[in-house]
Design a protein around this motif. Sequence first.
Motif, PDB file in Angstrom:
ATOM      1  N   ILE A  44      -9.001  34.721 -72.788  1.00 11.85           N
ATOM      2  CA  ILE A  44      -7.667  34.399 -73.297  1.00 11.85           C
ATOM      3  C   ILE A  44      -7.056  35.632 -73.964  1.00 11.85           C
ATOM      4  CG2 ILE A  44      -6.383  33.042 -75.000  1.00 11.85           C
ATOM      5  CD1 ILE A  44      -8.439  30.752 -74.408  1.00 11.85           C
ATOM      6  N   TYR A  45      -7.844  36.284 -74.823  1.00 13.31           N
ATOM      7  CA  TYR A  45      -7.347  37.512 -75.451  1.00 13.31           C
ATOM      8  C   TYR A  45      -6.988  38.558 -74.398  1.00 13.31           C
ATOM      9  CZ  TYR A  45      -8.238  36.284 -80.337  1.00 13.31           C
ATOM     10  OH  TYR A  45      -8.192  35.700 -81.590  1.00 13.31           O
ATOM     11  N   PHE A  46      -7.796  38.656 -73.359  1.00 14.45           N
ATOM     12  CA  PHE A  46      -7.511  39.604 -72.284  1.00 14.45           C
ATOM     13  C   PHE A  46      -6.151  39.298 -71.656  1.00 14.45           C
ATOM     14  CE2 PHE A  46      -7.598  41.178 -67.959  1.00 14.45           C
ATOM     15  CZ  PHE A  46      -8.110  42.457 -68.104  1.00 14.45           C
ATOM     16  N   SER A  47      -5.911  38.026 -71.368  1.00  9.47           N
ATOM     17  CA  SER A  47      -4.640  37.643 -70.742  1.00  9.47           C
ATOM     18  C   SER A  47      -3.459  37.855 -71.679  1.00  9.47           C
ATOM     19  CB  SER A  47      -4.680  36.198 -70.241  1.00  9.47           C
ATOM     20  OG  SER A  47      -4.718  35.298 -71.329  1.00  9.47           O
ATOM     21  N   MET A  48      -3.720  37.888 -72.996  1.00  9.04           N
ATOM     22  CA  MET A  48      -2.672  38.139 -73.986  1.00  9.04           C
ATOM     23  C   MET A  48      -2.451  39.641 -74.197  1.00  9.04           C
ATOM     24  SD  MET A  48      -3.813  35.270 -76.789  1.00  9.04           S
ATOM     25  CE  MET A  48      -2.438  35.480 -77.915  1.00  9.04           C
ATOM     26  N   GLY A  49      -3.328  40.461 -73.608  1.00  9.76           N
ATOM     27  CA  GLY A  49      -3.218  41.906 -73.786  1.00  9.76           C
ATOM     28  C   GLY A  49      -3.894  42.423 -75.044  1.00  9.76           C
ATOM     29  N   ASN A  50      -4.657  41.567 -75.734  1.00 11.34           N
ATOM     30  CA  ASN A  50      -5.378  41.969 -76.941  1.00 11.34           C
ATOM     31  C   ASN A  50      -6.795  42.374 -76.519  1.00 11.34           C
ATOM     32  OD1 ASN A  50      -6.685  42.225 -79.414  1.00 11.34           O
ATOM     33  ND2 ASN A  50      -5.597  40.497 -80.328  1.00 11.34           N
ATOM     34  N   TYR A  51      -6.896  43.589 -76.015  1.00 10.76           N
ATOM     35  CA  TYR A  51      -8.128  44.030 -75.368  1.00 10.76           C
ATOM     36  C   TYR A  51      -9.284  44.251 -76.334  1.00 10.76           C
ATOM     37  CZ  TYR A  51      -4.836  44.559 -71.577  1.00 10.76           C
ATOM     38  OH  TYR A  51      -3.867  44.314 -70.637  1.00 10.76           O
ATOM     39  N   SER A  52      -9.004  44.651 -77.561  1.00  8.60           N
ATOM     40  CA  SER A  52     -10.104  44.862 -78.509  1.00  8.60           C
ATOM     41  C   SER A  52     -10.751  43.523 -78.891  1.00  8.60           C
ATOM     42  CB  SER A  52      -9.639  45.623 -79.749  1.00  8.60           C
ATOM     43  OG  SER A  52      -8.636  44.913 -80.424  1.00  8.60           O
ATOM     44  N   GLN A  53      -9.932  42.485 -79.110  1.00  9.82           N
ATOM     45  CA  GLN A  53     -10.487  41.161 -79.393  1.00  9.82           C
ATOM     46  C   GLN A  53     -11.200  40.592 -78.158  1.00  9.82           C
ATOM     47  OE1 GLN A  53     -10.883  39.102 -82.044  1.00  9.82           O
ATOM     48  NE2 GLN A  53     -10.216  40.813 -83.308  1.00  9.82           N
ATOM     49  N   ALA A  54     -10.640  40.847 -76.998  1.00 12.01           N
ATOM     50  CA  ALA A  54     -11.281  40.389 -75.765  1.00 12.01           C
ATOM     51  C   ALA A  54     -12.655  41.011 -75.637  1.00 12.01           C
ATOM     52  CB  ALA A  54     -10.414  40.756 -74.554  1.00 12.01           C
ATOM     53  N   LEU A  55     -12.744  42.316 -75.863  1.00  9.13           N
ATOM     54  CA  LEU A  55     -14.026  43.011 -75.747  1.00  9.13           C
ATOM     55  C   LEU A  55     -15.026  42.472 -76.753  1.00  9.13           C
ATOM     56  CD1 LEU A  55     -15.772  45.220 -74.490  1.00  9.13           C
ATOM     57  CD2 LEU A  55     -14.772  46.828 -76.140  1.00  9.13           C
TER      58      LEU A  55
END
Length: 91
Positions: A44-55
Amino acid sequence: MVYSGLGQINEALSYHSKALVIQEKTLPANHLNLANCYNYIGRIYFSMGNYSQALSHLERSLNIREQTLPSDHPDLLDVRRIVEILRKMLL
């Protein structure tokens, strides 16, 4: 992931975050349900563009999967691939 499929990403994040809190209280630290929850939140974070939280979330998912799944398991390989992509993006 139903909400994110309907374009309601914030709702999806909210529900998965609530589920994570419950699961962290009730399941062992290396339970696959926790890995799945971290994985959903990371995506979900990845799809929002929040890559650090996604990682961060996907690395937690990967850590649990590495402890519990065979090294050639497709789910493990999938999360490894996404984590590597994110690490390269954040260099």
